[in-house]
Design a protein around this motif. Structure first.
Motif, PDB file in Angstrom:
ATOM      1  N   ALA A   1       0.865  -1.184   0.000  1.00 46.34           N
ATOM      2  CA  ALA A   1       0.000   0.000   0.000  1.00 46.34           C
ATOM      3  C   ALA A   1       0.898   1.229   0.000  1.00 46.34           C
ATOM      4  CB  ALA A   1      -0.928   0.003   1.215  1.00 46.34           C
ATOM      5  N   ALA A   2       0.334   2.364  -0.321  1.00 41.96           N
ATOM      6  CA  ALA A   2       1.135   3.582  -0.384  1.00 41.96           C
ATOM      7  C   ALA A   2       1.754   3.891   0.974  1.00 41.96           C
ATOM      8  CB  ALA A   2       0.275   4.754  -0.850  1.00 41.96           C
ATOM      9  N   MET A   3       3.049   4.138   0.955  1.00 41.13           N
ATOM     10  CA  MET A   3       3.743   4.559   2.163  1.00 41.13           C
ATOM     11  C   MET A   3       3.561   6.059   2.333  1.00 41.13           C
ATOM     12  SD  MET A   3       7.161   2.215   1.556  1.00 41.13           S
ATOM     13  CE  MET A   3       7.017   2.319  -0.242  1.00 41.13           C
ATOM     14  N   GLU A   4       3.481   6.501   3.569  1.00 41.98           N
ATOM     15  CA  GLU A   4       3.213   7.907   3.844  1.00 41.98           C
ATOM     16  C   GLU A   4       4.355   8.802   3.373  1.00 41.98           C
ATOM     17  OE1 GLU A   4       2.813  10.501   7.886  1.00 41.98           O
ATOM     18  OE2 GLU A   4       1.542   8.713   7.744  1.00 41.98           O
ATOM     19  N   ARG A   5       5.588   8.319   3.609  1.00 41.58           N
ATOM     20  CA  ARG A   5       6.760   9.124   3.241  1.00 41.58           C
ATOM     21  C   ARG A   5       7.979   8.218   3.143  1.00 41.58           C
ATOM     22  NH1 ARG A   5      10.568  11.308   6.659  1.00 41.58           N
ATOM     23  NH2 ARG A   5      11.799  13.061   5.892  1.00 41.58           N
ATOM     24  N   ILE A   6       8.806   8.439   2.114  1.00 42.73           N
ATOM     25  CA  ILE A   6      10.077   7.733   1.969  1.00 42.73           C
ATOM     26  C   ILE A   6      11.158   8.779   1.719  1.00 42.73           C
ATOM     27  CG2 ILE A   6      11.293   5.819   0.881  1.00 42.73           C
ATOM     28  CD1 ILE A   6       8.717   5.093  -0.547  1.00 42.73           C
TER      29      ILE A   6
END
Length: 240
Positions: free
Chosen positions: A221-226
């Motif tokens: 799923a989409a990660m909040e921030r990388i």
């Protein structure tokens, strides 16, 4: 050949030690026989990278050499646990002008390209992602870190390498919202430090095409921030 530590209290009069469970110092495939030196108030560890009785797994023996030493690590006791982190002097190996940074928000994938000798810092705010994968890619060859957030387990898998040792290792890794990684690569040697040094995993790889490596991060799923920051490194030369 596990290497680790126990903590507790030495009861001198009774001649025994009351201690907690055995904890591994390093969860990789190729960590053995650590030695600790004192330098002022600092405690510096060197490990042996290579496993006895498994020389057939190291193709470099055809070139006349086997094994290596880890980078020096400083041991720090905090929060009831032994942390290990690369000594701060290693920052001097960062080549000037080689710093590269990427920051993504609400993304399910990030790709970073590294040189043969490189350092990578990465912070992943997982968001809703439950399964995170960090791949080290050399063309069609790869080694993978797979993290199961629900089980709190990291899996290290180098089954897809052509040469050298294969197999899978697993270790528990506690994480709430953020997964942090500091990764060092030096041709065949890979040393990874997780959660600011709470966990380490060292191992050897022997990619057929080893000019550069791509680090690919993706999730279910989409990660909040990388956020990723990388440097190309100079060679480490010991001075007498």
């Amino acid at each position: 050949y596990q290497s680790g530590y126990v903590t507790g209290k030495l009861l001198v009069d009774e001649g025994k030690m009351v201690h907690g469970p055995f904890e591994e110092l390093d969860h990789g495939f190729d960590f053995y026989a650590p030695q600790v030196l004192s330098y002022g108030k600092r405690h510096i560890l060197f490990g042996w990278m290579g496993m006895p009785e498994r020389e057939a797994e190291y193709p470099t023996q055809r070139e006349g050499w086997l094994y290596a030493l880890t980078m020096p690590r400083e041991l720090i006791w905090k929060q009831g646990q032994l942390y290990s982190e690369p000594v701060r002097e290693l920052r001097k190996l960062r080549r000037e002008g080689s710093r590269e940074q990427q920051t993504l928000y609400e993304s399910a994938e990030l790709v970073v390209e590294l040189t043969q000798q490189a350092e990578l810092l990465m912070d992943i705010d997982a968001g809703k992602a439950q399964h995170l994968v960090i791949e080290l890619l050399w063309g069609n060859e790869k080694t993978r870190f797979l993290y199961d957030r629900q089980e709190q387990v990291m899996q290290l898998d180098r089954s897809d390498m052509e040469l050298g040792g294969h197999g899978i290792r697993k270790f528990r890794l506690s994480m709430e919202k953020r997964l942090s990684l500091q990764l060092y690569m030096d041709r065949t040697a890979v040393e990874s430090f997780w959660q600011q040094g709470a966990y380490a995993a060292s191992f050897m790889v022997f990619p057929v095409k080893g000019d550069c490596v791509k680090v690919r991060v993706f999730s279910d799923a989409a990660m909040e921030r990388i956020e990723a920051v990388s440097w190309s490194l100079r060679e480490l030369v010991w001075e007498k």
